[in-house]
Motif scaffolding. Structure first.
Motif, PDB file in Angstrom:
ATOM      1  N   ILE A  28       0.855  -1.162   0.084  1.00 16.92           N
ATOM      2  CA  ILE A  28       0.001   0.055  -0.022  1.00 16.92           C
ATOM      3  C   ILE A  28       0.863   1.082  -0.057  1.00 16.92           C
ATOM      4  O   ILE A  28       0.535   2.170  -0.720  1.00 16.92           O
ATOM      5  CB  ILE A  28      -1.016  -0.071   1.294  1.00 16.92           C
ATOM      6  CG1 ILE A  28      -1.768  -1.082   1.007  1.00 16.92           C
ATOM      7  CG2 ILE A  28      -1.665   1.497   1.296  1.00 16.92           C
ATOM      8  CD1 ILE A  28      -2.924  -1.454   2.490  1.00 16.92           C
ATOM      9  N   ARG A  29       1.962   1.185   0.853  1.00 21.20           N
ATOM     10  CA  ARG A  29       2.737   2.460   0.901  1.00 21.20           C
ATOM     11  C   ARG A  29       3.718   2.541  -0.346  1.00 21.20           C
ATOM     12  O   ARG A  29       4.138   3.676  -0.920  1.00 21.20           O
ATOM     13  CB  ARG A  29       3.673   2.084   1.819  1.00 21.20           C
ATOM     14  CG  ARG A  29       3.098   2.361   3.226  1.00 21.20           C
ATOM     15  CD  ARG A  29       3.985   2.303   4.614  1.00 21.20           C
ATOM     16  NE  ARG A  29       3.300   2.287   5.853  1.00 21.20           N
ATOM     17  CZ  ARG A  29       3.093   1.580   6.480  1.00 21.20           C
ATOM     18  NH1 ARG A  29       3.027   0.199   6.162  1.00 21.20           N
ATOM     19  NH2 ARG A  29       2.229   1.495   7.762  1.00 21.20           N
ATOM     20  N   VAL A  38      -6.768   7.545  -9.983  1.00 20.82           N
ATOM     21  CA  VAL A  38      -7.083   6.449  -9.924  1.00 20.82           C
ATOM     22  C   VAL A  38      -5.999   5.664  -8.811  1.00 20.82           C
ATOM     23  O   VAL A  38      -6.537   5.127  -7.914  1.00 20.82           O
ATOM     24  CB  VAL A  38      -7.282   5.506 -11.148  1.00 20.82           C
ATOM     25  CG1 VAL A  38      -7.492   4.148 -10.794  1.00 20.82           C
ATOM     26  CG2 VAL A  38      -8.352   5.882 -11.931  1.00 20.82           C
ATOM     27  N   ASN A  39      -4.944   6.036  -9.065  1.00 21.50           N
ATOM     28  CA  ASN A  39      -3.932   5.460  -7.883  1.00 21.50           C
ATOM     29  C   ASN A  39      -3.974   6.369  -6.695  1.00 21.50           C
ATOM     30  O   ASN A  39      -4.096   5.644  -5.548  1.00 21.50           O
ATOM     31  CB  ASN A  39      -2.714   5.916  -8.452  1.00 21.50           C
ATOM     32  CG  ASN A  39      -1.616   4.834  -9.283  1.00 21.50           C
ATOM     33  OD1 ASN A  39      -2.549   4.197  -9.890  1.00 21.50           O
ATOM     34  ND2 ASN A  39      -0.620   4.789  -9.325  1.00 21.50           N
ATOM     35  N   LYS A  40      -4.380   7.579  -6.814  1.00 25.13           N
ATOM     36  CA  LYS A  40      -4.768   8.177  -5.249  1.00 25.13           C
ATOM     37  C   LYS A  40      -5.849   7.584  -4.792  1.00 25.13           C
ATOM     38  O   LYS A  40      -5.893   7.364  -3.507  1.00 25.13           O
ATOM     39  CB  LYS A  40      -4.898   9.615  -5.617  1.00 25.13           C
ATOM     40  CG  LYS A  40      -5.354  10.627  -4.262  1.00 25.13           C
ATOM     41  CD  LYS A  40      -5.129  12.124  -4.538  1.00 25.13           C
ATOM     42  CE  LYS A  40      -5.663  12.785  -3.337  1.00 25.13           C
ATOM     43  NZ  LYS A  40      -5.683  11.975  -1.736  1.00 25.13           N
ATOM     44  N   CYS A  46      -7.187   1.940   0.091  1.00 24.19           N
ATOM     45  CA  CYS A  46      -6.317   0.838   1.045  1.00 24.19           C
ATOM     46  C   CYS A  46      -5.670   1.323   2.326  1.00 24.19           C
ATOM     47  O   CYS A  46      -5.647   0.622   3.397  1.00 24.19           O
ATOM     48  CB  CYS A  46      -5.495   0.244   0.265  1.00 24.19           C
ATOM     49  SG  CYS A  46      -6.032  -0.522  -1.209  1.00 24.19           S
ATOM     50  N   ALA A  47      -5.073   2.550   2.162  1.00 24.13           N
ATOM     51  CA  ALA A  47      -4.696   3.232   3.556  1.00 24.13           C
ATOM     52  C   ALA A  47      -5.510   3.352   4.730  1.00 24.13           C
ATOM     53  O   ALA A  47      -5.155   3.277   5.901  1.00 24.13           O
ATOM     54  CB  ALA A  47      -4.159   4.684   3.316  1.00 24.13           C
ATOM     55  N   THR A  48      -6.861   3.345   4.655  1.00 24.35           N
ATOM     56  CA  THR A  48      -7.838   3.428   5.813  1.00 24.35           C
ATOM     57  C   THR A  48      -7.652   2.304   6.484  1.00 24.35           C
ATOM     58  O   THR A  48      -8.026   2.304   7.793  1.00 24.35           O
ATOM     59  CB  THR A  48      -9.275   3.885   5.378  1.00 24.35           C
ATOM     60  OG1 THR A  48     -10.035   2.620   4.361  1.00 24.35           O
ATOM     61  CG2 THR A  48      -9.320   4.996   4.445  1.00 24.35           C
ATOM     62  N   GLN A 126      -3.116  -3.718 -12.678  1.00 29.37           N
ATOM     63  CA  GLN A 126      -4.596  -3.032 -13.610  1.00 29.37           C
ATOM     64  C   GLN A 126      -4.714  -1.612 -13.028  1.00 29.37           C
ATOM     65  O   GLN A 126      -4.621  -0.814 -13.961  1.00 29.37           O
ATOM     66  CB  GLN A 126      -5.682  -3.949 -13.582  1.00 29.37           C
ATOM     67  CG  GLN A 126      -5.539  -5.237 -14.460  1.00 29.37           C
ATOM     68  CD  GLN A 126      -5.345  -5.003 -15.962  1.00 29.37           C
ATOM     69  OE1 GLN A 126      -5.911  -3.940 -16.354  1.00 29.37           O
ATOM     70  NE2 GLN A 126      -4.692  -5.849 -16.652  1.00 29.37           N
ATOM     71  N   ILE A 127      -4.782  -1.430 -11.763  1.00 30.99           N
ATOM     72  CA  ILE A 127      -4.993  -0.074 -11.262  1.00 30.99           C
ATOM     73  C   ILE A 127      -3.947   0.833 -11.704  1.00 30.99           C
ATOM     74  O   ILE A 127      -4.315   1.900 -11.939  1.00 30.99           O
ATOM     75  CB  ILE A 127      -5.502  -0.349  -9.911  1.00 30.99           C
ATOM     76  CG1 ILE A 127      -6.876  -1.062  -9.557  1.00 30.99           C
ATOM     77  CG2 ILE A 127      -5.597   0.866  -9.027  1.00 30.99           C
ATOM     78  CD1 ILE A 127      -7.238  -1.342  -8.030  1.00 30.99           C
ATOM     79  N   GLU A 128      -3.041   0.352 -11.315  1.00 27.28           N
ATOM     80  CA  GLU A 128      -1.721   1.179 -11.533  1.00 27.28           C
ATOM     81  C   GLU A 128      -1.544   1.679 -12.896  1.00 27.28           C
ATOM     82  O   GLU A 128      -0.947   2.673 -13.473  1.00 27.28           O
ATOM     83  CB  GLU A 128      -0.283   0.805 -10.922  1.00 27.28           C
ATOM     84  CG  GLU A 128      -0.496   0.890  -9.516  1.00 27.28           C
ATOM     85  CD  GLU A 128       0.971   0.250  -8.888  1.00 27.28           C
ATOM     86  OE1 GLU A 128       1.107   0.734  -7.781  1.00 27.28           O
ATOM     87  OE2 GLU A 128       1.707  -0.451  -9.444  1.00 27.28           O
TER      88      GLU A 128
END
Length: 130
Positions: A28-29, A38-40, A46-48, A126-128
């Motif tokens: 995640i980091r 989208v990355n943000k 995920c950071a939550t 895919q997301i990245e």
């Protein structure tokens, strides 16, 4: 469930840390939130899980819904079994819960096993790439 439409179901049984469907804190980091909106969004969601842990199973984010999307695009991420599934609506067992019947005509392909590491890697890739 009885519409006749071909259905696939991803149950909570295959979305847990033991199956590898967890995006660990280190990963995640490593997500670069500045790379794209989208990355943000992905990073922030995920950071939550790191900032406010909701479960005691470990440090990371289970990719519940992304696994469902990824397996729709690539069913080879898991093993599916045809099963007779109903939604309990009578209040006898657990209203609204999906239940697998031991008898009955199969109406849903249910994921019973997943290659969690490959699924997580593919989801992140895919997301990245967006």
């Amino acid at each position: 469930m009885n519409s006749g439409i071909p259905l696939r179901m991803i149950s909570l049984d295959v979305t847990n840390p033991e199956t590898g469907t967890i995006l660990r804190s280190e990963s995640i980091r490593e997500i670069n939130p500045a790379a794209s909106p989208v990355n943000k969004l992905f990073h922030d969601i995920c950071a939550t899980y790191l900032e406010n842990p909701m479960f005691d199973w470990g440090d990371g984010c289970i990719l519940y819904d992304p696994l469902a999307v990824a397996s729709a695009a690539d069913p080879s991420l898991g093993t599916f079994k045809e099963m007779a599934i109903v939604v309990e609506t009578d209040g006898r067992y657990s209203t609204g819960q999906t239940i697998a019947l031991s008898e009955g005509k199969p109406n849903v392909k249910v994921m019973i096993d997943v290659d969690g590491t490959r699924a997580v890697d593919e989801i992140v890739r895919q997301i990245e790439s967006i």
